[in-house]
Each structure stands twice: as structure tokens, then as C-alpha cells.
Motif scaffolding. Structure first.
Motif: not given
Length: 149
Positions: A19-23, A25-26
């Protein structure tokens, strides 16, 4: 007839990706709570009191029914399931949902029991076949060199 794409069956040949994480969103507490709720509901136990008793017995820690309710509530994100409790919950509920979710988030797949052994066997057979091809090629090459004398 119109072609309809099957969106339910997993493609065994697709390559899993992390999963590509965006600031920002985790924060996975809601997802984990939903998975915990599903595991508790599908556990086969008659109630959460019995589940909490088995978890407490296995973990050596007191885990109440009310704690399970909080862990399974997406609205109570401040009461997230402790990481150490995940494997115990999976064992008691007879599930691999948390493990599968985590591995999928990190871009992997998990095989359990005989499936894991079958995958390992498949890899070894493939390596053996490739090694045999390489050896046969080398043997033919050497025989050709010797035949040209």
C-alpha cells in the motif's frame, strides 16, 4: 454476449504490491476494529464472554468482554487492539484475518499449512528443473568440445 469482468475471484498470478501511504492516511484503527468485529462475529462462539475467557487463559492477561467490544468498535479508535493480542485473537477465533490484512498492506500473500509446503515444494522442483537444464547444457557443451578433437 457482453464480457463481464469477475471482480470477486483473486488473480493468483497478480503481483501483490505494498500500500502506498500518503501522509496522515495510516491510521488503521477503524479498519482493524472492523476486522476484529468480523472475527468475533464469525468465531463460532456463542458470546464474547466466552471469547474473552479463552483469550485471557491463553495470554495470561485479563481481557474482558468490554475490552473486546471496544477493540471491535470503529467509533472507539482510542481503544485499539494491542499488537501482541492479534495472534491470540486469531487463534481463539480460528481466523487469519488480521495476518492476511497486514501482509496485504505490506504487499504480500500468506500461505498456511499444507499450502505453504506445496509452495515450497513448487519452488524446489522449479529450481531442480532449472539446475538440470543448466547441467545438461554444460554437459552438451563439454561433449561438443571433446568431440571436436
Amino acid at each position: 454476449m457482453k464480457d463481464v469482468k469477475d471482480t470477486q475471484t483473486l488473480d493468483i498470478f497478480s503481483i501483490p504490491e505494498a500500500h502506498i501511504s500518503e501522509p496522515g492516511e495510516c491510521s488503521y484503527s477503524r479498519e482493524v476494529a472492523e476486522i476484529v468485529g468480523l472475527m468475533l462475529a464469525e468465531s463460532g462462539y456463542s458470546d464474547r464472554y466466552a471469547i474473552s475467557a479463552d483469550i485471557s487463559r491463553l495470554s495470561g492477561k485479563d481481557v474482558s468482554k468490554h475490552m473486546l467490544d471496544a477493540y471491535a468498535s470503529p467509533a472507539r479508535v482510542e481503544h485499539s487492539l494491542p499488537f501482541w493480542l492479534g495472534p491470540v485473537l486469531e487463534e481463539v477465533c480460528g481466523s487469519h484475518e488480521l495476518t492476511n490484512w497486514l501482509v496485504a498492506k505490506r504487499g504480500g500473500r500468506v500461505a498456511y499449512g499444507k499450502d505453504a509446503l506445496k509452495q515450497e515444494l513448487g519452488k524446489l522442483v522449479s529450481l531442480k528443473n532449472q539446475a538440470m537444464k543448466d547441467l545438461n547444457s554444460r554437459i552438451k557443451h563439454i561433449e561438443a568440445l571433446l568431440g571436436s578433437e
